[in-house]
Design a protein around this motif. Structure first.
Motif, PDB file in Angstrom:
ATOM      1  N   PHE A 128      39.044  37.532  35.202  1.00 25.28           N
ATOM      2  CA  PHE A 128      39.891  38.820  35.100  1.00 25.28           C
ATOM      3  C   PHE A 128      38.992  40.068  35.330  1.00 25.28           C
ATOM      4  O   PHE A 128      37.742  40.114  34.818  1.00 25.28           O
ATOM      5  CB  PHE A 128      40.477  39.257  33.506  1.00 25.28           C
ATOM      6  CG  PHE A 128      41.089  40.475  33.295  1.00 25.28           C
ATOM      7  CD1 PHE A 128      41.990  40.875  34.183  1.00 25.28           C
ATOM      8  CD2 PHE A 128      40.712  41.441  32.680  1.00 25.28           C
ATOM      9  CE1 PHE A 128      42.658  42.151  34.241  1.00 25.28           C
ATOM     10  CE2 PHE A 128      41.202  42.656  32.589  1.00 25.28           C
ATOM     11  CZ  PHE A 128      42.032  43.224  33.307  1.00 25.28           C
ATOM     12  N   PRO A 129      39.051  40.677  36.419  1.00 25.92           N
ATOM     13  CA  PRO A 129      37.976  41.603  37.161  1.00 25.92           C
ATOM     14  C   PRO A 129      38.254  43.042  36.611  1.00 25.92           C
ATOM     15  O   PRO A 129      38.149  43.600  38.015  1.00 25.92           O
ATOM     16  CB  PRO A 129      38.186  41.153  38.337  1.00 25.92           C
ATOM     17  CG  PRO A 129      39.420  40.913  38.680  1.00 25.92           C
ATOM     18  CD  PRO A 129      40.225  40.673  37.520  1.00 25.92           C
ATOM     19  N   LYS A 135      45.314  53.941  36.546  1.00 25.03           N
ATOM     20  CA  LYS A 135      44.134  54.035  35.893  1.00 25.03           C
ATOM     21  C   LYS A 135      44.039  55.676  36.292  1.00 25.03           C
ATOM     22  O   LYS A 135      43.609  56.692  35.470  1.00 25.03           O
ATOM     23  CB  LYS A 135      42.985  53.602  35.918  1.00 25.03           C
ATOM     24  CG  LYS A 135      43.044  52.419  35.003  1.00 25.03           C
ATOM     25  CD  LYS A 135      41.661  51.517  35.009  1.00 25.03           C
ATOM     26  CE  LYS A 135      41.548  50.826  36.278  1.00 25.03           C
ATOM     27  NZ  LYS A 135      40.474  49.836  36.184  1.00 25.03           N
ATOM     28  N   HIS A 184      47.572  45.346  33.511  1.00 24.39           N
ATOM     29  CA  HIS A 184      46.505  44.590  33.301  1.00 24.39           C
ATOM     30  C   HIS A 184      47.035  43.472  32.331  1.00 24.39           C
ATOM     31  O   HIS A 184      46.317  42.318  32.593  1.00 24.39           O
ATOM     32  CB  HIS A 184      45.316  45.339  32.681  1.00 24.39           C
ATOM     33  CG  HIS A 184      44.670  46.285  33.682  1.00 24.39           C
ATOM     34  ND1 HIS A 184      44.837  47.758  33.302  1.00 24.39           N
ATOM     35  CD2 HIS A 184      44.248  46.030  34.791  1.00 24.39           C
ATOM     36  CE1 HIS A 184      44.155  48.439  34.268  1.00 24.39           C
ATOM     37  NE2 HIS A 184      43.853  47.475  35.438  1.00 24.39           N
ATOM     38  N   LYS A 231      49.480  41.751  32.356  1.00 23.20           N
ATOM     39  CA  LYS A 231      49.941  40.610  33.091  1.00 23.20           C
ATOM     40  C   LYS A 231      48.853  39.756  33.881  1.00 23.20           C
ATOM     41  O   LYS A 231      49.056  38.599  33.905  1.00 23.20           O
ATOM     42  CB  LYS A 231      51.066  41.295  34.182  1.00 23.20           C
ATOM     43  CG  LYS A 231      51.427  40.254  34.984  1.00 23.20           C
ATOM     44  CD  LYS A 231      52.666  40.839  36.305  1.00 23.20           C
ATOM     45  CE  LYS A 231      53.201  39.820  36.997  1.00 23.20           C
ATOM     46  NZ  LYS A 231      54.090  40.530  38.054  1.00 23.20           N
TER      47      LYS A 231
HETATM   48  P1  ATP Z   1      45.146  50.700  38.724  1.00 24.27           P
HETATM   49  O1  ATP Z   1      45.854  50.377  39.913  1.00 24.27           O
HETATM   50  O2  ATP Z   1      45.819  50.974  37.324  1.00 24.27           O
HETATM   51  O3  ATP Z   1      43.787  51.778  38.918  1.00 24.27           O
HETATM   52  P2  ATP Z   1      43.137  48.745  39.331  1.00 24.27           P
HETATM   53  O4  ATP Z   1      43.841  47.607  40.230  1.00 24.27           O
HETATM   54  O5  ATP Z   1      42.475  49.602  40.044  1.00 24.27           O
HETATM   55  O6  ATP Z   1      44.521  49.313  38.514  1.00 24.27           O
HETATM   56  P3  ATP Z   1      41.222  47.068  38.178  1.00 24.27           P
HETATM   57  O7  ATP Z   1      40.430  47.336  37.158  1.00 24.27           O
HETATM   58  O8  ATP Z   1      40.694  46.792  39.563  1.00 24.27           O
HETATM   59  O9  ATP Z   1      42.451  48.162  38.248  1.00 24.27           O
HETATM   60  O10 ATP Z   1      42.220  45.811  37.660  1.00 24.27           O
HETATM   61  C1  ATP Z   1      41.898  44.642  37.008  1.00 24.27           C
HETATM   62  C2  ATP Z   1      42.679  43.500  37.624  1.00 24.27           C
HETATM   63  O11 ATP Z   1      44.110  44.057  36.875  1.00 24.27           O
HETATM   64  C3  ATP Z   1      42.840  43.235  39.181  1.00 24.27           C
HETATM   65  O12 ATP Z   1      42.938  41.905  39.436  1.00 24.27           O
HETATM   66  C4  ATP Z   1      44.341  44.002  39.429  1.00 24.27           C
HETATM   67  O13 ATP Z   1      44.879  43.367  40.463  1.00 24.27           O
HETATM   68  C5  ATP Z   1      45.121  43.639  37.933  1.00 24.27           C
HETATM   69  N1  ATP Z   1      46.089  44.805  37.780  1.00 24.27           N
HETATM   70  C6  ATP Z   1      45.902  46.020  38.055  1.00 24.27           C
HETATM   71  N2  ATP Z   1      47.365  46.619  37.792  1.00 24.27           N
HETATM   72  C7  ATP Z   1      48.033  45.751  37.793  1.00 24.27           C
HETATM   73  C8  ATP Z   1      49.610  45.621  37.461  1.00 24.27           C
HETATM   74  N3  ATP Z   1      50.135  46.521  37.497  1.00 24.27           N
HETATM   75  N4  ATP Z   1      50.278  44.489  37.520  1.00 24.27           N
HETATM   76  C9  ATP Z   1      49.385  43.307  37.470  1.00 24.27           C
HETATM   77  N5  ATP Z   1      47.866  43.286  37.635  1.00 24.27           N
HETATM   78  C10 ATP Z   1      47.432  44.584  37.663  1.00 24.27           C
END
Ligand code: ATP
Ligand code: MG
Length: 557
Positions: free
Chosen positions: A34-35, A273, A46, A48
């Protein structure tokens, strides 16, 4: 998590791929990660991704790492790293010894960047960010080669070394992959691999002033950790050819594969975020853990059990195309989870005083109340009853419509666990508001039944005025009333009635030290004690109301 989840394995396309890869011998065990980028708190979306990545590792006997994707120091903070670790643990997952940071690999990534330069597959570009953008082409037009694209390997190596040494200001140069400016996939038009950023990093301090891009760091970090299935959301599908290009062109220790699934979207909710950060910074909410926020910290504070979140994620499933889940379904799962074990209590949220004129002054009786109708093991408790009570203001109407079966002038109702009472008189303030009811009770109806067999239709809850304890109750409503709030001007759409604070009177059992968990206030919903409570003042959060709006939504189809 338990034996059940093993039999639940399968049932989505990613688990099918993992099953097939283990069966064919392609992989001996599964490694996921989980990254998160530590630039904010984790949210429902997240959850999910966490349940998917950690869940798969658990079900197939592999492991899942927590890897911070900390390649953008201007937005990242230690506070977020700590909060993310806390929230993943709270959700019920453990990365064991597999805690990693992309920044741990900065030296290795730098060496691999040099490898690409030596192979003639990367070059230093002196164009500005704007020039690079303008020459990238569009979906229908190819891009143009940079005038710096044919630099010699030696010159590229020298410039890259000097970039790292801090000789140039931010934005002066970048390292780009040399792939194909005419590619149909814009991600392959010489993407930026490194940029100059003179910024203090939460973990590496001032050691670096060049930082790898997401695309250069992510796949290589996966490879270093021997990740087998690198699971991300659909918007990264277009990045997969670049992910694969890097893996193919570098002497990495393993060959991970990327798979994409649909991100979670929920009605009335913005899961981004950027938006959540602005809600906090703009003072629209009290902080990241404001119970109105869809953050894991906010949901936890509101009283949502981690078990309900895991169950919700299980029910929505994992698909390949984006869709939006009704917030009512989330509430439904929370309610269902809490209903199983939350002890029942009585609390009057908007108190109206009742005086029972024929009840002896100073007399107190203890009435038996069950703690949970379906769980006899939770036992019973005694609740004090006396001449003066509080009932819910809404449970009285001076001029009731036909279907109102609660209290009204001349009407009789049952008090939960107690007697039948009849309203004899209504006392009003000078302004005409109802401030007190004068009632009588029937001493023969103790326990809620009349010996003469007469029936009453309504049963209402109450709290003894002499024993009840004042409490602040915070009722949370939708933060956005629009089903699909607009992420661009969300500030104007924040529901001004998203937080209602009421001065309630609660039964005395609720002051107990062990009353901190989830409980049902009868006829009201599920509540938990907020951490703002002090010895002198109780504060409760409403986790979710009792009304099942999802059933309505589902039947409307
Ligand atoms: P955000 O879009 O809220 O800014 P992000 O994708 O930039 O989120 P990351 O910290 O990069 O946030 O996300 C970590 C992991 O969580 C990634 O693998 C991303 O694909 C997943 N993730 C983020 N938002 C969701 C979501 N709405 N549903 C499922 N997985 C998500
Ligand atoms: Mg991201």
């Amino acid at each position: 998590m338990n034996d059940e989840s093993v039999s639940d394995a399968g049932g989505d396309f990613i688990r099918d791929i993992v099953t097939a890869d283990l069966a064919s011998g392609k992989h001996k065990s599964v490694v996921t990660r989980f990254p998160p980028e530590p630039n904010g708190y984790l949210h429902l979306g997240h959850a999910k991704s966490i349940c998917l990545n950690f869940g798969i590792a658990e079900e197939f006997g592999g492991h899942c790492s927590l890897r911070f994707d900390d390649t953008n120091p201007t937005k990242e903070e230690q506070e977020y790293i700590d909060a993310i670790e806390r929230d993943v643990r709270w959700l019920g997952y453990d990365w064991g010894s597999h805690l990693h940071f992309a920044s741990d690999y900065f030296e290795q990534l730098y060496v691999w960047a040099q490898h690409l330069i030596r192979a003639g597959k990367a070059y230093i570009d002196d164009q500005t960010q704007e020039e690079i953008r303008l020459t990238r082409g569009t979906l229908t037009e190819p891009g143009q080669n940079s005038p710096f694209r044919e630099r010699s390997v030696d010159e590229n190596l020298d410039l890259f070394t000097r970039m790292r040494a801090g000789e140039y200001p931010n934005g002066a140069r970048v390292l780009r992959a040399k792939i194909d400016m005419t590619s149909g996939n814009i991600n392959l038009r010489d993407p930026v691999l490194y940029r100059i950023l003179h910024a203090h990093h939460p973990r590496t301090g001032d050691k670096w002033c060049i930082y790898p891009s997401y695309d250069f760091a992510h796949g290589q970090s996966d490879a270093i950790e021997h990740v087998t299935h690198s699971i991300c959301t659909l918007e990264f599908a277009d990045h997969r050819p670049l992910y694969d290009w890097c893996i193919e062109n570098l002497p990495v220790p393993s060959r991970p594969r990327q798979y994409e699934f649909a991100r979670l979207n929920v009605t009335h909710t913005l899961l981004s975020k950027r938006v959540l950060t602005e809600l906090v910074r703009g003072g629209h909410v009290s902080g990241w853990d404001d119970p109105r926020m869809p953050t894991l910290a906010g949901l936890q504070r509101r009283g949502v059990p981690a078990e309900a979140l895991r169950e919700f994620v299980k029910r929505i499933g994992v698909a390949k195309s984006n869709s939006t889940v009704d917030i009512g379904m989330f509430d439904f799962v929370v309610r269902e989870t809490l209903n199983k074990t939350a002890p029942r209590r009585m609390a009057v949220l908007r108190p109206l005083k009742v005086v029972i004129e024929n009840y002896p002054e100073g007399q107190i009786e203890q009435l038996d109340a069950v703690n949970h109708p379906e769980m006899p093991s939770l036992g019973t408790r005694q609740i004090p009853f006396g001449r003066e009570l509080y009932i819910e203001h809404d449970d009285f109407m001076e001029n009731p419509p036909k279907k109102f079966f609660r209290l009204a002038p001349g009407r009789e109702v049952r008090l939960r666990y107690g007697y039948f009472i009849t309203c004899r008189d209504v006392i009003k303030s000078a302004a005409g508001d109802v401030v007190e009811l004068r009632c009588t009770y029937d001493p023969e109806t103790r326990g809620g039944n009349a010996p003469d067999g007469r029936k009453v239709k309504g049963t209402i809850h109450w709290v003894s005025a002499a024993h009840g304890v004042p409490a602040e109750v915070r009722i949370y409503n939708l933060l956005f009333t629009a089903p699909q709030p607009d992420a661009t001007n969300f500030a104007e759409q924040v529901n001004p009635a998203s937080l209602e604070v009421v001065n309630a009177i609660v039964e005395p059992a609720l002051t107990g030290a062990d009353e901190a968990g989830a409980m049902q206030f009868e006829r009201q919903g599920y509540f938990c004690r907020d951490r703002d409570s002090t010895p002198g003042k109780l504060v409760f959060n409403r986790t979710v109301g009792l009304r099942d709006t999802w059933a309505k939504v589902a039947s409307e189809g």
